[in-house]
Design a protein around this motif. Sequence first.
Motif, PDB file in Angstrom:
ATOM      1  N   ALA A   1       1.826  -3.498   0.902  1.00  0.00           N
ATOM      2  CA  ALA A   1       1.657  -4.671   1.754  1.00  0.00           C
ATOM      3  C   ALA A   1       1.046  -5.833   0.971  1.00  0.00           C
ATOM      4  CB  ALA A   1       0.818  -4.302   2.981  1.00  0.00           C
ATOM      5  N   MET A   2       0.412  -6.778   1.684  1.00  0.00           N
ATOM      6  CA  MET A   2       0.114  -8.082   1.132  1.00  0.00           C
ATOM      7  C   MET A   2      -1.100  -8.159   0.216  1.00  0.00           C
ATOM      8  SD  MET A   2       2.334 -10.416   1.626  1.00  0.00           S
ATOM      9  CE  MET A   2       1.311 -11.807   1.151  1.00  0.00           C
TER      10      MET A   2
ATOM     11  N   SER B   1      -0.809  -7.862   7.619  1.00  0.00           N
ATOM     12  CA  SER B   1       0.188  -6.846   7.312  1.00  0.00           C
ATOM     13  C   SER B   1       0.125  -5.802   8.420  1.00  0.00           C
ATOM     14  CB  SER B   1      -0.108  -6.171   5.973  1.00  0.00           C
ATOM     15  OG  SER B   1      -0.057  -7.073   4.898  1.00  0.00           O
TER      16      SER B   1
ATOM     17  N   PRO C   1      -3.392  -3.277   4.617  1.00  0.00           N
ATOM     18  CA  PRO C   1      -2.836  -4.305   3.730  1.00  0.00           C
ATOM     19  C   PRO C   1      -2.720  -3.881   2.285  1.00  0.00           C
ATOM     20  CG  PRO C   1      -5.114  -4.817   4.261  1.00  0.00           C
ATOM     21  CD  PRO C   1      -4.724  -3.655   5.126  1.00  0.00           C
TER      22      PRO C   1
ATOM     23  N   TYR D   1       4.986  -9.443  12.182  1.00  0.00           N
ATOM     24  CA  TYR D   1       3.552  -9.172  12.195  1.00  0.00           C
ATOM     25  C   TYR D   1       2.787 -10.369  12.753  1.00  0.00           C
ATOM     26  CZ  TYR D   1       5.280  -5.638   8.918  1.00  0.00           C
ATOM     27  OH  TYR D   1       5.994  -4.629   8.327  1.00  0.00           O
TER      28      TYR D   1
ATOM     29  N   ASN E   1      10.336 -11.583   4.784  1.00  0.00           N
ATOM     30  CA  ASN E   1       9.670 -10.496   4.078  1.00  0.00           C
ATOM     31  C   ASN E   1       9.883 -10.526   2.570  1.00  0.00           C
ATOM     32  OD1 ASN E   1       7.936  -8.302   4.325  1.00  0.00           O
ATOM     33  ND2 ASN E   1       9.597  -6.821   4.238  1.00  0.00           N
TER      34      ASN E   1
ATOM     35  N   GLY F   1       1.938 -14.430   7.458  1.00  0.00           N
ATOM     36  CA  GLY F   1       2.504 -13.099   7.320  1.00  0.00           C
ATOM     37  C   GLY F   1       3.980 -13.044   7.631  1.00  0.00           C
TER      38      GLY F   1
ATOM     39  N   GLU G   1       6.849 -12.733  -0.587  1.00  0.00           N
ATOM     40  CA  GLU G   1       5.446 -12.331  -0.540  1.00  0.00           C
ATOM     41  C   GLU G   1       4.558 -13.184  -1.433  1.00  0.00           C
ATOM     42  OE1 GLU G   1       5.146  -8.164  -1.326  1.00  0.00           O
ATOM     43  OE2 GLU G   1       5.749  -7.603   0.712  1.00  0.00           O
TER      44      GLU G   1
END
Length: 249
Positions: free
Chosen positions: A92-93, A84, A88, A43, A60, A39, A63
């Motif tokens: 987010a991821m 995340s 998520p 985080y 960041n 991550g 990804e």
Amino acid sequence: MTGTPDRGWLCIAGLGPGDDRLVTPEVTETLAQATDIVGYIPYVARIAPREGLTLHPSDNRVELDRARAALEMAAAGRRVVVVSSGDPGVFAMASAVFEALEGREDWQALDIRVLPGITAMLAAAAAAGAPLGHDFCCINLSDNLKPWQVIETRLRHAARADFAMAFYNPRSASRPEGFTKALAVLREECGPDRLITFARAVSTPDQRLQTVTLGETTPEMADMRTVVIVGNSATRRVGRFVYSPRSAR
């Protein structure tokens, strides 16, 4: 999660808005089973090191690379959790992992799960009262992954539809002008009296909550740790709280 020594799995987990008490028991249990945590740097830093666990923090802006690395480890038999903040699936991821799955049928056969988390938006709304108590939408104000014109169009349509609005990533050092432009659009569409709440570092010891009108707002009230909530035309104060009535007229 289930797995065997020769078959790994991948979990995409939300760590909530900041307070460890807001991490779900399901996520906590899964983190305890993991061999690898993947991550964004801050985080991953929330995960306590332990024997048998490898932490993989990264920047960041990588990804997709992060998602592919996590999938490769799971395919190799590792028990991987991609973390995340918040949920998520909200900016987010989870989306990045599924994008990385496209065109890879071997990875699509992996044991993959998404574990929900409490978003910063919902934590901010709870701290303020109930400003999202009726129809609302959520917009990411960062133009890193979409042009400003898309953001402005969505702002105008959401305001004209009288949605309450929650904004992520309102203002950063590298793009301070974006939130200034967003406020100008909101004042034009909603007028100066609409209530707007700034919830910074929500659920952490640094939490700061402030509700003002659009006419009183300055861009400097927000930064990247702030969730901004703009009420609809019926949103009002009751004591120290802000709420949007459940009925629409």
